[in-house]
Design an enzyme around this catalytic site. Structure first.
Site, short mmCIF file in Angstrom:
data_model
loop_
_atom_site.label_atom_id
_atom_site.label_comp_id
_atom_site.label_asym_id
_atom_site.label_seq_id
_atom_site.Cartn_x
_atom_site.Cartn_y
_atom_site.Cartn_z
N PHE A 65 4.04 21.45 38.72
CA PHE A 65 4.35 21.21 36.97
C PHE A 65 5.52 21.35 37.07
CE2 PHE A 65 -0.83 22.44 36.16
CZ PHE A 65 -0.65 20.61 36.51
N ASP A 305 -1.15 17.35 45.55
CA ASP A 305 0.01 17.57 45.42
C ASP A 305 0.54 16.79 43.74
OD1 ASP A 305 2.06 18.61 46.52
OD2 ASP A 305 2.62 16.92 48.06
#
Length: 445
Positions: A65, A305
């Protein structure tokens, strides 16, 4: 006697360790309080789930993130918004940020940033390095820590432990399961001349199956020598899957929807550098063997992922283009489409996306629909057909490799600890994300 709950999910089909059963779910105080026929009970909200399947909340144990330091392409709020819109209730975020998540202070900062700002629950992997190996016993037990993550091959960022001794120094100190990006860095350096400028289809030639297999064999050997447990991320080769079937006592296995769905050379012809990721998308012989690993029970978990990059970063000519694709929002619909195509059962999907992460990482109160557990649900319509688009993708990067792909099976509701976070494509509750809890890191009385 009639009971009163905060929420009753009414008329749905619950999918759990005992299969698919039509039953109501009663929720109070963020916990599951009852399962069965709750027709005589009352609740502050009764949600009609007729025709829908209620799954244990999906857990994505590998996302990037990008916060702090790379917020221009994602942050904890935007990434978790994409997760919630895709039916994901908990994420484990990766340490290759700026600064790297390698110290107690960096981890605490991420937990502070995430609490009540992220739309789902969360944990953060702590990067293992040569410098912090001695601190591993303390780092892996800190609040919000998913465990230790090690890059044996270079990817995005500069976290790297490429040598056997360095890996052993970390593993001999771990008590929890450590996660690994398994590509042999020495071989990657030797093979750099095989990259062809402007040709992303040379990416799997450079990062060959041998590069992955060699590293995975090294890692398993070191795990045995140190008595450690390892989790090998994003397996991309058939050779690794065959090798790992004989080493399940020390190694758990993750696969990605990307490696189960996309195939070379088609993806490079269609998507160019947008198909570039580490480890790479390979030909159909590897994809078929990865599916075999799912069918044979060798694979333990699914992860996305999720690794967003901007259009500008992906448009750089190969090999200067960035490796990685977004995926947290498309994990559920892509895999439900595989379910509808008969490639795996819905129960196996639940095992890979909920029960599996709970089992191998020791999550407390998540991954199962059972009385006393967190009221985390991914509610799906198995018959709904939708087309994935870039516009639907909530990631800051603004694109998905599945743009224009029509799927059957769609997330319609996301509940996190009893809170209706998403319903029918809209966020419905202000962000209330909390750190996940792990049995091996709970305070000792």
């Amino acid at each position: 006697m009639p009971q009163t709950y905060d929420v009753i999910l009414k008329g749905g089909t619950v999918v759990n360790q005992d299969g698919r059963v039509a039953r109501d779910v009663g929720v109070a105080g963020g916990k599951i309080m009852a399962l069965g026929d709750l027709g005589r009970a009352s609740a502050g909200e009764v949600v009609d789930c007729t025709g829908l399947h209620i799954l244990p909340g999906v857990i994505d144990s590998q996302v990037h993130f990008r916060e702090p330091g790379l917020d221009h392409k994602e942050d904890l709020e935007s990434g978790s918004r994409a997760a919630a819109l895709g039916g994901v209730t908990c994420v484990f975020e990766m340490p290759n940020t700026i600064p790297q998540t390698t110290t107690p202070e960096a981890l605490a900062d991420k937990v502070r940033r995430g609490r009540h700002r992220m739309h789902c629950d969360f944990a953060f992997w702590v990067g293992g390095t040569h410098e912090n190996a001695g601190d591993v016993p303390d780092l892996e037990r800190l609040p919000g820590a998913a465990g230790i993550k090690v890059f044996m091959g270079s990817s995005t960022g500069d976290l790297l432990v490429e040598d056997d001794r360095g890996v052993a120094e970390i593993l001999k100190r771990t008590r929890r399961r450590a996660a690994f990006h398994s590509e042999d860095e020495m071989m990657l350096r030797e093979r750099m001349p095989l990259r062809v400028a402007g040709d992303p289809s040379s990416h799997p030639v450079w990062r060959s199956p041998e590069v992955a297999l060699t590293c995975t064999q090294r890692l398993v050997r070191i795990a045995r020598e140190t008595g450690a447990r390892v989790h090998i991320l994003h397996i991309s080769t058939g050779e690794e899957m065959v090798f790992l079937k004989d080493h399940k006592d020390v190694a758990t296995v993750e696969v990605l929807p990307n490696h189960l769905t996309l195939v070379a050379p088609d993806c490079y012809e269609r998507l160019g550098t947008y198909a570039q990721m580490n480890p790479p998308i390979r030909d159909d012989s590897h994809r078929r063997r990865i599916w075999w690993g799912v069918e044979q029970g060798i694979v333990d978990v699914l992860g996305s992922d999720h690794a967003p990059h901007t259009h500008e970063e992906k448009h750089h000519p190969y090999p200067a283009s960035h490796s990685g694709m977004p995926g947290v929002q498309t994990l559920v619909p892509i895999m439900l489409d595989h379910v509808n195509a008969g490639r795996l059962s819905l129960e196996r999907f639940v095992d890979l996306s909920s029960a599996g992460p709970q089992r191998i990482f020791g999550l407390e109160g998540k991954g199962r629909i059972a009385v006393g557990w967190d009221a985390d649900f991914t509610i799906v319509d198995l018959k709904r057909r939708e087309t994935i688009t870039n516009a639907w993708n909530a990631s800051k990067c603004g694109w998905t490799p599945y743009d224009g792909v029509t799927v059957t099976g769609w997330p319609v509701g996301t509940y996190v600890r009893g809170l209706k976070v998403m319903w029918e494509g809209e966020l419905t509750t202000p962000s209330q994300g909390e750190p996940a809890r792990f049995l091996e890191a709970l305070p000792r009385g």
